[in-house]
Design an enzyme around this catalytic site. Structure first.
Site: not given
Ligand code: DGL
Length: 273
Positions: A76, A189
């Protein structure tokens, strides 16, 4: 007798986005025991304060250390930006790998020198992103156009990969980047690779060309492998395994595994807390 190399690798994200990283890890390290934690009960992270993201990341880290993992992959970008330092300080003995927007590969491959960076508000506002951006802009003739994609993670969590709402949101976010000459887009993301085809379709409609797309899921996998090898922790024999944990509904994560990765691992709901 189980050895240190037999311990599991814990991988987490605010939700199902980290599955875009897990698919590379699962393919490249087939003998490892992989545990995937989707914090969907608390998603999205992108609009939360840094303190909240650090608290969730440490809670998930504690869960994983309770499972005696040897490595932790922060799949993440938002949690990496906010919490990787706190995770490394809390568990210095663990292999810890995070994910960051791929500004370097984008800067190296862009012909126009204009690169759009799609990420959450929190990632783009972070100190780590500002440092990475300044470093890359001092090394390469490149201009980055950061674009926070507010609302997109919620739609992807709901499984809306091609819905009119998703396409409409993408048009709104991509049009200004294409108008300014972006020929490369960074998926900053881990949820966004799951709307890659929708992104490409919108770009083709808006400007009749498809920008190059940079996704760092594979680079994270290579780094994990390097670090496990360096510490003699890469599990080269035996059968691998995979299990999922979620703070939301079990069936949502089961559907995501099946629909996005064609995998059917056991999934456990942990409840929020
Ligand atoms: N998948 C996430 C990232 O890579 C987080 C997205 C979120 O929860 O806002 O930033």
């Amino acid at each position: 007798m189980p050895t240190a190399a037999d311990a599991a690798v814990g991988i987490f994200d605010s939700g199902i986005g980290g599955l875009s990283v897990l698919r590379h890890i699962h393919a490249a390290l087939p003998r490892e025991a992989l545990l995937y934690f989707a914090d969907s009960g608390y998603a999205p992270y992108g609009d939360k304060s840094e303190d909240e993201i650090v608290a969730r990341s440490l809670a998930i880290g504690s869960f994983f250390t309770g499972q005696r993992v040897k490595a932790l992959v922060v799949a993440c970008n938002t949690a990496t930006a906010a919490a990787i330092q706190a995770i490394r300080e809390r568990w210095p003995e663990l292999v810890v790998v995070g994910i960051e927007p791929g500004l370097k590969p984008a800067a190296q491959q862009s012909g126009s020198g204009v690169v759009g960076v799609l990420a959450t508000r929190s990632t783009l506002a972070s100190k780590r992103f500002a440092q990475l951006r300044a470093q890359m802009e001092s090394q390469y003739p490149v201009r980055f156009l950061p674009q926070a994609c507010v609302g997109l993670v919620d739609l992807i969590e709901k499984g809306e990969l091609y819905s009119p709402a998703t396409v409409g949101l993408l048009e709104r976010y991509l049009a200004p980047l294409l108008e300014q000459g972006a020929d490369t887009l960074v998926l900053g993301c881990t949820h966004y690779p799951f709307v890659r085809e929708a992104i490409e379709g919108v770009c083709r409609r808006l400007c009749a060309r498809t920008p190059a797309i940079v996704d760092t899921g594979e680079a994270v996998t290579r780094q994990l492998l390097r670090l496990l090898d360096a510490r003699g922790l890469h599990r080269a024999g035996g059968a691998g395994s995979l299990a999922g944990y979620t703070t939301a509904s079990r069936s949502t994560l089961e559907h995501a595994f099946a629909g996005l990765l064609q995998l059917n691992p056991p999934v456990h709901a942990l409840g929020q807390g």
